[in-house]
Design an enzyme around this catalytic site. Structure first.
Site: not given
Ligand SMILES: *Cc1c(COP(=O)(O)O)cnc(C)c1O
Length: 393
Positions: A241, A182, A210
């Site tokens: 996301k 990320s 992502h």
């Molecule tokens: C954003 C993210 C999460 C968390 O996801 P949420 O639904 O916002 O809790 C978990 N793992 C990775 C790799 C992320 O980028």
């Protein structure tokens, strides 16, 4: 006078002094290419709304209609009275979308990781973990009590080396990696990692937060991108996301999904996804399945923005995805850059330690399908101006 909280003042002062204090800005508009942030209309360059679905009329409408039919809250954990037909429909649809055997939803991607890892491995076991994995993987791994062995970032050869070293010392093992990292926007070599996992008959888990809605055919994710269906046991993902809503998902092997319904602690001990969230996710899925136009647009925008940034002389790291880090080095410079961009009408936050290593502070630009070319050009112009005034380019 009590001094028992004085340590917090000291810690906070330390953060301020190091340029690492998070100043949290406030939005008073929906997500989109433009936002109202701290009362100012600015171009949005830092949310995870990859496909512009967070405020898409069809998604908003689906949430509204579901609320009228079912109300808002689930009022229970999934295993007691919190499983609605909507949850099961979402899970069935997500499994079909990802072309895997089964899927189970969670309240967030973070809780999906906290659920999955401790359900699969425990004290007598070992986790082989990429050294740059997301915090929620690290926390899930710690919570499991398993022995954690880190391998060099995105290096299947190093993974294999530590697997051989650890042979015979554990009961079960799990390999876990982010799909898209990320902060850097690079992609795990999942095809090679899957070969290593298969050669040693080790469970393989990928966190594709992502990658969903971004990689693979029509945004089906990293497993689809590498054509690894059936070869990755567990795919953790987020609905927060590209899906534009909030929630988590675990997709993959049918047995693992069934096991998580019995032993995924956030499934058993934290209330279900809310009604509007589930309905909105279903609508996002409809949009993803109907057309690849948004995913295509996301990639067109990404290619354009990145190549123009590089032409201007910025270091955008090793990203091969819409995540576009603008590498600046020290945290105070990144913070100054972000403030100057904001003055110029562009919202892009600085990211420093502990989210990225010390000395690797950056502005992380998130490109989305909701940006038009004019908006990308406006952003590029602001980056060029601030970059020159701060001596970065
Ligand atoms: C954003 C993210 C999460 C968390 O996801 P949420 O639904 O916002 O809790 C978990 N793992 C990775 C790799 C992320 O980028």
């Amino acid at each position: 006078m009590s001094t028992k909280l004085a340590w917090i003042d000291e810690e906070l002062k330390g953060l301020h002094d190091a340029g690492l204090y998070n100043t949290i800005r406030t939005l008073s508009s929906p997500q989109g290419a433009w936002l109202v942030v701290d009362g100012k209309r600015v171009l949005n360059f830092c949310s995870n709304n990859y496909l512009g679905l967070a405020n898409h009329p069809a998604v908003v409408n689906a949430a509204r209609e579901a609320v009228l039919k079912y109300g808002v809250g689930p009022a229970a954990v999934r295993t007691i009275a919190g499983t609605m037909d909507l949850h099961l429909e979402l899970e069935k649809r997500l499994a079909a979308f990802k072309r895997v055997e089964g899927a189970i939803s969670f309240q967030s991607g973070f809780s999906a990781n906290l659920a999955t890892i401790p359900a699969l491995v425990g004290k007598e076991d070992v986790i082989f973990s990429d050294e740059l994995n997301h915090a929620s993987i690290i926390d899930g791994a710690r919570l499991s009590g398993a022995h954690i062995l880190r391998y060099a970032h995105a290096e299947p050869a190093d993974l294999e080396r530590i697997i051989l070293e650890a042979q015979g010392t554990y009961r079960r093992a799990l390999i876990v990696t982010d799909g898209v990292f990320s902060m850097d926007g690079d992609v795990a070599p999942l095809d090679k990692i899957a070969e290593v996992a298969a050669a040693h008959d080790i469970l393989l888990m990928v966190d594709d937060a992502h990658g969903e809605g971004v990689l693979g055919e029509g945004g089906r994710g990293i497993v689809d991108h590498f054509h690894l269906h059936g070869k990755v046991d567990v795919e953790v993902g987020t609905l927060s996301k590209a899906f534009g809503v909030v929630g988590g998902v675990v997709a993959g092997n049918r047995k693992i999904v069934e096991w998580l319904r019995q032993r995924g602690r956030p499934f058993l001990f934290s209330s279900a996804m809310t009604v509007p969230d589930v309905a909105a996710c279903l609508a996002s899925l409809d949009l993803l399945e109907t057309s690849t136009a948004l995913v295509d647009r996301l990639w067109e925008n990404t290619r354009y923005f990145k190549s123009e940034m590089q032409r201007l002389g910025f270091d955008t790291g090793k990203s091969v995805t819409p995540i576009t880090p603008v590498m600046l080095g020290e945290a105070p410079l990144a913070q100054q850059f972000s403030r100057d961009l904001f003055e110029a009408g562009v919202f892009a936050m600085a990211i420093g330690f502990p989210t990225v290593p010390r000395g690797k502070a950056r502005i992380r630009v998130m490109i989305s399908a909701s940006h038009g070319k004019e908006e990308l050009d406006k952003g590029l112009e602001a980056f060029a101006r601030v970059g020159k005034s701060l001596g970065v380019i």
